[in-house]
Design an enzyme around this catalytic site. Structure first.
Site, short mmCIF file in Angstrom:
data_model
loop_
_atom_site.label_atom_id
_atom_site.label_comp_id
_atom_site.label_asym_id
_atom_site.label_seq_id
_atom_site.Cartn_x
_atom_site.Cartn_y
_atom_site.Cartn_z
CB ALA A 11 -0.92 -0.01 1.22
CB CYS A 42 1.64 -13.00 -2.08
SG CYS A 42 0.49 -11.77 -1.47
#
Lengths: 452, 452
Positions: A11, A42
């Protein structure tokens, strides 16, 4: 005009990049605690097995690359205080240990989430790890290289736990997965969890549900664990028992915290503090189906929120809006894809909705075309209105089915819309009627029948 | 109550099966001209190369299987006359050549579409084929076995032509594809067609666009073709120059024919004739984006229309509605998937819409995850409203991207909706922000800018 971004993963870096594009005159500084910004978190489980080759591949952009687009990224810098009235920050340089003051005109909080601590005796032992940051992966890889453990214990049966179990198994280790709830992947309905467990077992993972890790034992280095009273050998432990929003700074500065425990923002990603926006895993958003506050810490959502916060903070105006989430997610474990969007049948009922569900098994290609695999799709809709509430897909092409259903949810489609949906058909890509259409047809029949 | 279905491929058999389910008391008879019902015609090209092994695999259900669910399927029976006033039919038994009369209470026309004739001298020669029915594939396979041709000419660069070219090439033949328009796959925008042509050439297909087949030559059996004045050796010719709705029976019976040349029906699949419904490739429907009449002969649409016609005819009531199509389609040619939904940029402009487009290149997986391929996505939206008008996708995962965009079109989503769509992300299934989101972000920027 000085924009400070606190946090430099998904973000934060997205917000900074977007702000740069929208407003070329801003001074932009990003403070990041970890030694590298812009990490693809991830991908961490895949680093363990070597599926992803080399940690460098997970660093999307280096501070030097950010500098080239006029964004100053300071790594190993922790923002320790935020005084919204004076627009002042206290920052600690973790290299030197010294603190200094900084000021901002506008600020974006993107402090992310941290691993929940494992409240188990012996967690301090060498060989017991979380997997949250790239530095965690570094430590696990180092442990693997130095001690060549052959037995691993994975604590937690959520996305991270399942992915770690796979990747350690790919290294040839014996892997036991311990899950406190009665099944893995609890965001899914029980029959889906069962199939995931079966798949794990078929690939040699020992799955222990309704089981509790009570203690880690070893002389300095972990050697075994006590799992529901039973001794389990473990020379490596990776815990993935969930994460929680990192809100320390926001709380101390007096920012409003949402009911989920994450930072509250309005739809423009503005916090309750003046000239402070927030985005990513530290922020609460809204579930579009229930209308309720939701905390869904995922990389894609963090990027999207970051874009909205970056635009609005750069312009100082409420230009873009983040419309909430559906809770869409997917994971791979060995050869199985499991995707979900919206509510499971259990979640719908828990939310007080009258839910009707239908699950079908179909093919990932035309039955006569080589390579067709079996895929399962479960749809959940609201009794009466027929409004789609959620979908769960398992097997080859689960990503496609999940995305189609997510888009249908976004558009507020009902089950009867799905029945006639005009999707792309050719024999290599699915059966003549998509599993979505097939499942909707069964569900529509069920919706129009009185309950037995 | 006697329901007669004329035509037993996709729409006809689906309608019959659905009518049986909805109304167990009906007598249901299906007349089918070809020797087998329920053929998966989309699989025919793959039969040629042996990718699909054995013609039996393309027969979804035999007459015996239909009989078990109480549906009488009469193959090699052609309905030659339909008298709607008297609810009477004249049927020719193609085995014996004799005709007989039948009557119906309700009737479903599912006469399908036939291959457009190739108006080329020498088309009667042995070795010149269409590929529309399973019997056509039988004839081509027989020709391949008996004459082992090494050079093939494929006429037509639409879906069928491209698939046939691939499958003949897989047999090791030298393949020339001749296309009258200036490019293949004309439903797509020119830059997409170019890439498809490049891919064909990379796989050894000679592609000749803006070229005309003027004559086939040979002594009994085809030996060469005259293509725009040039002689091209060809021991096998397969033509896929398009299909046209089979409306002979409907026209003769006085049914209203739509502006597209296919049978007109209302949204409940009722024709203008009393107690006569129609479904599938012989029927005109509506494009949901332009609102204009459309004729889109595809297997999945035929099945969906068949379901609606079957329900309504079985009950004699307007229960279900077919809401029109988007013109979604996909095809594979060698390693390339090309999917499309809605309007291309060219089609949008031709329809008088003010269209803005954005094409991006992205990855089919996270960049660091092994096996990521390049995928292209082009979105088209309406200036002003931002309403999505169409999408074209090329490369791995094109089926997913096409289906997501088709669902977005179905829900009437705009470009700004797509930007925040909550899709499923994990590294094996896509980049952190889906190509749909990436393309929408670029397109949104373009939509808000004044034209240069």
């Amino acid at each position: 005009m000085r924009l400070v971004v606190v946090g430099g993963v998904a973000a934060g870096t997205k917000a900074a990049a977007r702000a740069r594009r929208v407003n070329p005159h801003l001074k932009i500084v990003v403070y990041q605690e970890e030694p590298e910004p812009s990490i693809s978190e991830c991908g961490l489980p895949y680093l363990l097995s070597g599926t992803v080759e080399g940690r460098r591949r997970l660093v999307a952009r280096t501070p030097q690359e950010f500098a080239r687009s006029g964004i100053r990224v300071l790594v190993r810098h922790r923002v320790e205080e935020l005084e919204p009235d004076r627009k002042r920050l206290v920052v600690r340089d973790l290299f030197t240990g010294a603190t200094f003051e900084d000021r901002y005109d506008r600020l974006i909080l993107a402090t992310g989430a941290r691993a929940k601590p494992l409240a188990v005796e012996g967690s301090h032992l060498e060989g017991v790890f979380n997997l949250r940051f790239l530095t965690d992966a570094d430590r696990i890889l180092d442990h693997l290289r130095r001690h060549r453990p052959s037995r691993a214990l994975v604590v937690g049966g959520g996305y991270v736990g399942l992915e770690v179990a796979e990747n350690l198994r790919l290294l040839g280790m014996e892997v036991t997965l311990v899950q406190r709830p009665e099944r893995v992947a609890t965001a899914y309905d029980p029959e889906i969890s069962r199939r995931i467990e079966d798949h794990l077992r078929e690939h040699g993972v020992e799955v222990r549900t309704s089981a509790e890790v009570e203690e880690f034992r070893g002389a300095g280095r972990v050697r075994e664990a006590l799992v529901s009273g039973e001794r389990v050998r473990a020379e490596l432990v990776v815990a993935g028992v969930g994460i929680e929003p990192e809100t320390t700074l926001a709380r101390r500065a007096g920012a409003r915290i949402g009911t989920t425990g994450a930072v509250w923002t309005d739809r423009h990603q503005r916090t309750s503090l003046p000239e402070v926006w927030a985005a990513g895993d530290c922020v609460q958003t809204r579930n579009r189906i229930t209308g309720e506050p939701a905390w869904v810490p995922l990389g894609d959502t963090a990027n999207q929120m970051g874009r909205v916060a970056g635009t609005n903070a750069a312009l100082g105006e409420d230009v873009e809006e983040f419309p909430g989430v559906l809770g869409t997610g997917i994971f791979k474990v060995f050869d199985l894809a499991a995707g979900k969007t919206g509510l499971s049948e259990q979640e719908a009922k828990r939310a007080g909705l009258e839910a009707v569900a239908a699950g079908i098994e179909s093919r990932s290609r035309a039955g006569y075309y080589p390579g067709a695999g079996r895929v399962l799709l479960k749809l959940v809709a609201e009794k009466g209105s027929g409004r789609l509430l959620g979908a769960q897909a398992l097997g080859p092409g689960a990503d496609k089915l999940t995305d189609v259903c997510a888009t249908a949810l976004w558009g507020g489609l009902s089950c009867s819309d799905l029945v006639n949906l005009d999707l792309a058909y050719a024999p290599p890509y699915g059966p003549v009627l998509s599993p979505v259409i097939q499942a909707a047809t069964v569900l529509q029949r069920r919706l129009s029948q009185p309950p037995k």
